[in-house]
Design a protein around this motif. Structure first.
Motif, short mmCIF file in Angstrom:
data_model
loop_
_atom_site.label_atom_id
_atom_site.label_comp_id
_atom_site.label_asym_id
_atom_site.label_seq_id
_atom_site.Cartn_x
_atom_site.Cartn_y
_atom_site.Cartn_z
N MET B 109 0.83 -1.21 0.00
CA MET B 109 0.00 0.00 0.00
C MET B 109 0.86 1.26 0.00
SD MET B 109 -2.88 1.08 2.76
CE MET B 109 -1.87 1.88 3.98
N ALA B 111 4.27 1.52 -0.64
CA ALA B 111 5.42 1.67 -1.52
C ALA B 111 5.22 1.11 -2.93
CB ALA B 111 6.64 1.03 -0.89
N PHE B 112 4.59 -0.03 -3.05
CA PHE B 112 4.48 -0.66 -4.37
C PHE B 112 3.03 -1.00 -4.67
CE2 PHE B 112 8.71 -1.61 -2.75
CZ PHE B 112 9.50 -1.20 -3.81
N PRO B 113 2.21 0.01 -4.97
CA PRO B 113 0.77 -0.22 -5.04
C PRO B 113 0.31 -1.24 -6.07
CG PRO B 113 1.31 2.07 -5.48
CD PRO B 113 2.59 1.38 -5.23
N THR B 114 1.08 -1.45 -7.15
CA THR B 114 0.54 -2.34 -8.17
C THR B 114 1.30 -3.66 -8.28
OG1 THR B 114 1.88 -1.33 -9.88
CG2 THR B 114 -0.33 -0.44 -9.56
N THR B 115 2.36 -3.81 -7.52
CA THR B 115 3.10 -5.07 -7.58
C THR B 115 2.30 -6.17 -6.90
OG1 THR B 115 5.15 -3.85 -7.52
CG2 THR B 115 5.29 -6.17 -6.97
N ASN B 116 2.40 -7.37 -7.44
CA ASN B 116 1.68 -8.49 -6.85
C ASN B 116 2.24 -8.78 -5.45
OD1 ASN B 116 0.46 -10.85 -6.21
ND2 ASN B 116 0.96 -11.89 -8.13
#
Lengths: 368, 359
Positions: B109, B111-116
């Motif tokens: 949420m 740092a990497f909103p779209t990474t699985n």
């Protein structure tokens, strides 16, 4: 065998990093919004301007401005990201400016939206623009081409010297959600050749209610709490045909407050300020090296501050904004049940407030 | 001579297995469920956990530091015990797994909103697997190392003192809360982790100091919780605190140094060490229980199987809310184990003692 297994697993760990591809951030490809401004547009819509610094050293432009009119704050971001070849991110947002008309409508919901975004921190500065925020942000002043950065530095500097209280998203939401104090926000104004802080805006339930000019900021700061730094220029009128002006500097204030219950939901609130400071300017006749004369001056200065403070409290009560936080102390002097059954906004205008000011002149410079 | 855990290492291990993901939401939960000055609830929390630890030390004293599995196997037939072991194993395994998943989802949420998130989860699980196959002594060493690596972070609390105000705390004691019973159960998960110390008996000194170390680890955790919550109640206003889902993340985001700001992503990374140890201890517990069921299987193979199973299960809950629900219910089960297991063991030991004296 296990060592080999461990090696394979570690390799797997490295390979996993490729999975972050969609969240890759390359600095040159990022459009880092530094300042955002929001104004009320026609039909209750929202006019947004983003100021994004240009990192390319060969470019003559120092910032890029993006503008859109939308129905919501975050819709603007979607729309604006289509106007720029960079990836818009709000993690480096430093200042949010709201236009006065929008502030009158209420900022609660907008600030709520800002804080929902995990990339926006509580340390972001908030300011109101006397007029259109977008216009001020878009304008390039001669002295400062990047208005957003300039305003950010200005707010940081002024709030550190107590002329305006520190106002970040944290401070605004803290007071907004507290039942015993109302939030305040500095006002920035286009002053022709530069942008400057023109005063403090007072809010009730997230809506702009009234403002005071920045020269009265220090009086308000004395009412609101302890201060560690501050300056006040005092006009003591004419004495023996000579205008007496005193410049009181390096002010230190210790505030003490007490609440008295007068019965029947009436309260008396006493603010006792103990101010210390240096006199850097004195245009009167008296000899300040004599302690008697100095004490007289201390009393005069205290009386001046008291008068101004009482006037300000009255104005705040007339507008029903409790930005000093009187409610917090009244709340803490009551039982939970009594406080909850009290309609503070009805009681507050009738609270008797007494300011007691004690001034001590620490020194009067290096000149007789 | 067999290596033993020193009292200090026991204390660190207990503390590190306790502090976990709940700490991010703890101050808000206190404000929401218990109302004004909700941080005071942490004091009875310390008492209840200390009582539970007292039960655990009683098992140690009565059983003379024997492994809890041995104590159980002496009086209960294996056919009855296997489902118990399976139960312990599954609760601890999945509880640990969900804690890991929640950390990963939060990380995603901010740092990497779209990474699985399952990619991160796999990375964390690989690390955990490598840790648990090494056994409790290596886990303890890692815990001590991570403890010192994250020790400096407590001093960050001083950053908030200039904006701290006692006025915001209000004089009202626990007013304006709701569902206190549910809240208390939910909050109890913040303390969980100490119950695993019951499995450490064969690995630690038989001295009283080792038992005192369990109390010490728990007391240190409580002190930290109290400091953090007190700072939150005085730094945020009460109404604001109730609105912040993860007050600790907001605190971290507020820290600015003249040379750098928005440090929270980096600081959040440091919490991985704390989460890793919590999960590692739960998984180690699960592994210990499972070893009694399938003693012939080699530890790495068993650990691998457990890791794969838990990884597959962690696919099921997708959202933060679902993970919270899993943690909530598994937390209830883990709390039940924390109290139930020592009580059962004490009963068994008393029974065994009586039998021995009769003979």
């Amino acid at each position: 065998m296990y060592k080999r297994l461990s090696a394979v697993l570690l390799l797997l760990l490295v390979l996993l990093l490729t999975g972050c591809n969609s969240d890759e951030r390359i600095l040159e490809k990022l459009g880092m919004v530094q300042t955002a401004s929001y104004d009320l547009a026609e039909n209750d819509r929202l006019k947004t301007v983003y100021s994004v610094p240009v990192i390319d050293p060969e470019s003559s432009e120092r910032r890029q401005l993006l503008k859109a009119v939308t129905d919501s704050l975050k819709e603007a971001r979607v729309l604006l990201s289509k106007q720029i070849d960079l990836r818009l991110v709000s993690g480096q947002l430093r200042t949010v400016l709201f236009g006065l008309n929008l502030a009158k409508e209420g900022l609660g919901d907008h600030i709520d939206t800002l804080l929902r975004d995990p990339s926006i921190a509580l340390g972001v500065q908030v300011a109101i623009v006397d007029g259109e925020a977008g216009e001020l942000l878009s304008k390039s002043f001669k002295s400062n081409k990047d208005t957003g950065t300039f305003v950010n530095h200005l707010l940081e500097k002024e709030s550190s010297s107590n002329i305006i209280p520190p106002t970040t998203l944290y401070a605004f939401t803290r007071d907004y959600h507290d039942d015993g104090i109302d939030p305040i926000v500095p006002i920035v104004k286009d002053q022709g050749d530069r942008a400057g802080i023109s005063g403090i805006a007072f809010f009730q339930d997230g809506r702009f209610v009234m403002k005071i000019p920045s020269k009265d900021g220090i009086i308000f700061a004395l009412l609101r709490g302890d201060i560690k730094q501050g300056e006040l220029s005092i006009n003591l009128g004419e004495r023996n045909g000579r205008k007496v002006r005193v410049m009181f500097s390096s002010m230190l204030n210790k505030r003490k407050v007490s609440v008295q219950h007068l019965g029947d939901n009436r309260f008396k609130f006493i603010i006792a300020d103990s101010i210390q400071g240096s006199v850097l300017e004195y245009t009167g006749h008296e000899d300040l090296s004599q302690s008697k004369k100095r004490h007289e001056l201390e009393r005069d200065v205290a009386e001046y501050i008291r008068g101004k403070a009482q006037e300000m409290v009255k104005k705040l009560q007339q507008n029903n904004v409790d930005s000093i936080g009187i409610g917090q102390y009244v709340r803490n002097s009551l039982t939970y049940k009594a406080w909850k059954s009290l309609d503070w906004s009805k009681v507050y205008p009738g609270v008797e407030v007494e300011c007691r000011i004690k001034v001590t002149i620490k020194d009067y410079g290096k000149y007789m | 001579m067999m290596e033993k855990l020193s009292p200090f290492h026991v204390a660190v291990l207990v503390y590190m297995s306790q502090i976990g993901i709940v700490v991010f939401a703890l101050p808000r939960q206190l404000a929401d469920y218990f109302g004004t000055n909700g941080w005071l609830v942490l004091l009875p929390g310390l008492l209840v956990t200390s009582f539970n630890i007292y039960l655990i030390t009683l098992v140690h004293r009565l059983g003379d530091g024997k492994s809890v599995f041995e104590i159980m196997e002496r009086s209960i037939p294996k056919a009855v015990l296997y489902p118990v072991y399976l139960g312990l194993c599954s609760v601890w395994l999945i509880f640990g797994c969900m804690i890991g998943k929640k950390y990963v989802l939060l990380f995603q949420m901010i740092a990497f909103p779209t990474t699985n998130p399952m990619l991160f989860k796999m990375a964390v699980d690989v690390l955990l697997f490598l840790l648990i196959i090494k056994g409790i002594f290596t886990i303890s060493k890692a815990a001590t190392f991570f403890f010192w690596m994250t020790f400096w972070m407590y001093f960050l609390l001083f950053w908030f003192l200039p904006s701290f105000s006692w006025v915001r705390l209000t004089p009202f004691i626990l007013q304006g809360g709701h569902d206190q019973v549910k809240g208390a159960l939910e909050l109890y998960t913040a303390y969980l982790g100490y119950e695993l110390s019951i499995l450490l008996f064969p690995y630690m000194d038989k001295s009283k100091k080792s038992l005192a170390a369990i109390y010490a680890g728990n007391a240190f955790l409580s002190l930290l919780y109290i400091c953090l919550s007190l700072v939150c109640f005085g730094f945020f206003s009460f109404g604001q605190l109730k609105k912040l889902l993860f007050p600790l993340l907001d605190l971290l985001g507020y820290i600015q140094f003249p040379f750098i700001e928005r440090l929270e992503n980096m600081l959040y990374g440091f919490f991985l060490f704390l989460i890793l140890m919590t999960v590692a201890m739960y998984w180690w517990g699960a592994l210990e229980a499972m070893r009694r069921v399938i003693p012939k299987l080699k530890i790495p193979v068993l650990a691998f199987l457990l890791t794969v199973i838990s990884y597959c299960i962690s696919f099921i809950p997708k959202t933060l809310d679902q993970v919270n629900n899993w943690i909530l219910y598994l937390g209830y089960a883990a709390t039940g184990i924390a109290f139930g297991l020592p009580v059962l063991l004490i009963a068994l030991l008393l029974l065994q003692g009586r039998r021995v004296s009769r003979v």
